[in-house]
Design an enzyme around this catalytic site. Structure first.
Site, mmCIF file in Angstrom:
data_model
loop_
_atom_site.group_PDB
_atom_site.id
_atom_site.type_symbol
_atom_site.label_atom_id
_atom_site.label_comp_id
_atom_site.label_asym_id
_atom_site.label_seq_id
_atom_site.Cartn_x
_atom_site.Cartn_y
_atom_site.Cartn_z
ATOM 1 N N TYR A 166 -46.387 6.942 29.017
ATOM 2 C CA TYR A 166 -46.024 6.681 30.414
ATOM 3 C C TYR A 166 -47.314 6.692 31.234
ATOM 4 O O TYR A 166 -48.340 6.205 30.795
ATOM 5 C CB TYR A 166 -44.984 7.704 30.873
ATOM 6 C CG TYR A 166 -44.235 7.292 32.108
ATOM 7 C CD1 TYR A 166 -43.603 6.040 32.192
ATOM 8 C CD2 TYR A 166 -44.149 8.142 33.201
ATOM 9 C CE1 TYR A 166 -42.927 5.650 33.330
ATOM 10 C CE2 TYR A 166 -43.467 7.762 34.345
ATOM 11 C CZ TYR A 166 -42.867 6.517 34.406
ATOM 12 O OH TYR A 166 -42.204 6.133 35.538
ATOM 13 N N LYS B 33 -20.329 -4.356 18.075
ATOM 14 C CA LYS B 33 -21.242 -5.449 17.725
ATOM 15 C C LYS B 33 -22.675 -4.941 17.688
ATOM 16 O O LYS B 33 -23.442 -5.263 16.770
ATOM 17 C CB LYS B 33 -21.114 -6.556 18.764
ATOM 18 C CG LYS B 33 -21.642 -7.892 18.307
ATOM 19 C CD LYS B 33 -20.625 -8.570 17.415
ATOM 20 C CE LYS B 33 -21.010 -9.984 17.101
ATOM 21 N NZ LYS B 33 -19.916 -10.709 16.440
#
Length: 485
Positions: free
Chosen positions: A116, A171
């Site tokens: 970060y 899915k």
């Protein structure tokens, strides 16, 4: 009551039961469940004392009402105390089926500074200077959006985006399990074509591909076409292309089994929606002899009134004799029946009127267009979409490998050539020496399938390449080579 429908793991229940502690009590339970038309899959003793035995009996039933009937039948037995009934499908979905996990450790300030701020700023600027680097330096290289508006979910119809979430989660889980692809559900609270196109275009920078799912026809055709024009990443409508790929693969092998050629056969397709249309277009591309398309309004034929643009195209390119009758009439003398429509449209007697060595793909789920048991009495090869029947034609054979291959080579579009290559790869996994009427398609758990399909897709993008899908070793899923920056 004995159900005429086929029990399925999708309606599996676990019943906690206390019974008298005699030698035949547990046997009576399993007999009772069997006579009610369910299938016992497990029986576990939870606790016991000198007078009672506590057991968990797990069984597959045909649907929710059948499950209730099985429980009621048990409750009516002497000496049986039903304590609790658990629906195993609902238990599996509690809290959802997928999650996000970090690929990097964040154990100290040093790691945090690189993952970060401040270190991440340099990576952001590198992408700003060269946007193509987003495929190398972000999740874009391996991430797919599973997009739905909830307008055509399974066989349930227009149930909306929230109700579509369990399917889209599933899915995404399949993408990861079978293709090593990170996928995320994106369900949209709109069914406006323009708005769907705008939203998907706006979120596309985060993804390496778009998988459209359960969007009703004919809007799905326009949405896919417009997104393909506007995006530089592959757009794949699985209800169309995944189904078509798997059907062509299965039909290729079924025709090998019965000794017929695609260019010589007449095919009847029940269902001219997204799946049926894609199947027919792919079969036409492969040179099928003839096709009759059938939908609620009847057989699609030239001169039929009030046809959509898609149906008009099908009428112009199929049905050489311009047949106008009903579905049972259409399959008389036909070599192949493919159903992607609704349950119980045909009987075994209808199948008996097909050509010799007929092929039947009854793919409506959970209940096929014809009872597969009845169809097998007359057809040489029968396939369904059910996991509890031989020859399951399931899109999971196609889409994980298709996206794996496209992502590996940073493909910008999905093409018909890729579809044909994927179908050949799936068919060849079975191998000529393994083919028979009950084995025309590989198992969804065959570890060779995804690597074979991915390799075929990569070859289709890069150009002709020799590969033997059936001879692929059972190895871990292929992935793109490691890169440095």
């Amino acid at each position: 009551m004995v159900t005429t429908r086929l029990p399925s793991a999708g309606f599996s229940i676990t019943i906690r039961i206390a019974v008298t502690a005699d030698a035949s009590s547990i046997g009576r339970l399993t007999t009772c469940v069997g006579e009610a038309g369910a299938i016992v899959t497990a029986l576990d003793v939870v606790d016991s004392d000198p007078s009672r035995v506590l057991v968990d009996l797990t069984c597959d039933t045909a649907d929710s009402s059948h499950a209730d009937q099985v429980v009621k039948t048990l409750e009516e037995q002497d000496g049986v105390d039903v304590r609790k009934v658990s629906d195993r499908t609902f238990l599996l979905h509690l809290g959802g089926k997928i999650e996000v996990s970090s690929k990097v450790a964040l154990r100290n300030r040093d790691e945090l500074s690189r993952a970060y701020t401040p270190g991440v700023a340099r990576v952001c600027m590198a992408i700003a200077e060269n946007p193509a680097d987003a495929r190398r330096l972000t999740i874009k290289r391996n991430t797919v959006a599973v997009v739905s508006d909830g307008s055509a979910v399974l066989g349930l119809g227009n149930i909306g985006p929230a109700a579509a979430m369990p399917v889209m989660e599933g899915k995404a889980a399949l993408f990861k399990r079978f293709g090593g692809v990170d996928a995320w559900p994106v369900v949209l609270d709109t069914q406006d074509t323009d708005e769907i196109v705008r939203i998907v275009k706006a979120i596309a920078p985060a993804y390496g591909g778009i998988n459209l799912e359960d969007i009703a026809a004919p809007r799905c055709f326009e949405i896919e076409a417009r997104l393909r024009e506007q995006l530089d990443i592959p757009v794949f409508h699985d209800d169309q292309h995944g189904t078509a790929i798997c059907v062509l693969a299965a039909l290729t092998n079924a025709l090998r089994v019965v000794g017929k050629r695609l260019e010589d056969v007449r095919v009847v397709v029940s269902g001219a929606g997204a799946a049926g249309t894609a199947i027919m277009k792919l079969l036409l591309r492969q040179g099928v002899g003839d096709i009759i398309a059938y939908d609620r309004q009847g057989a699609l034929h030239r001169g039929m009134p009030d046809m959509s643009e898609t149906w008009q195209w099908l009428a112009d390119h199929t049905n050489k004799t311009n047949y106008e009758g009903d579905l049972p009439g259409a399959i008389v003398g036909a070599d192949v029946f493919i159903g992607v429509s609704a349950p119980n449209l045909l009987t075994g007697d209808d199948i008996a009127k097909m050509a010799d060595k007929a092929i039947v793909f009854a793919l409506a789920n959970p209940d096929p267009e014809v009872d597969p048991r009845a169809a097998r009495r007359h057809a040489a090869v029968v396939a369904t979409g059910r996991s509890d029947q031989p020859n399951q034609i399931n899109n999971v054979l196609a889409f994980p490998g298709v996206f794996r291959g496209m992502l590996d080579v940073s493909a910008e579009e999905f093409t018909e050539e890729m579809a044909l290559a994927a179908a050949r790869a799936i068919a060849d996994v079975v191998g000529e020496d393994k083919l028979n009427p009950t084995v025309i398609i590989p198992s969804v758990f065959d570890p060779r399938v995804t690597p074979a399909v991915a390799a075929a897709i990569r070859a289709a993008v890069r150009g002709p390449a020799q590969h033997n899908a059936a001879a692929l070793p059972e190895v871990e899923l292929e992935s793109a080579p490691e890169e440095t920056f």
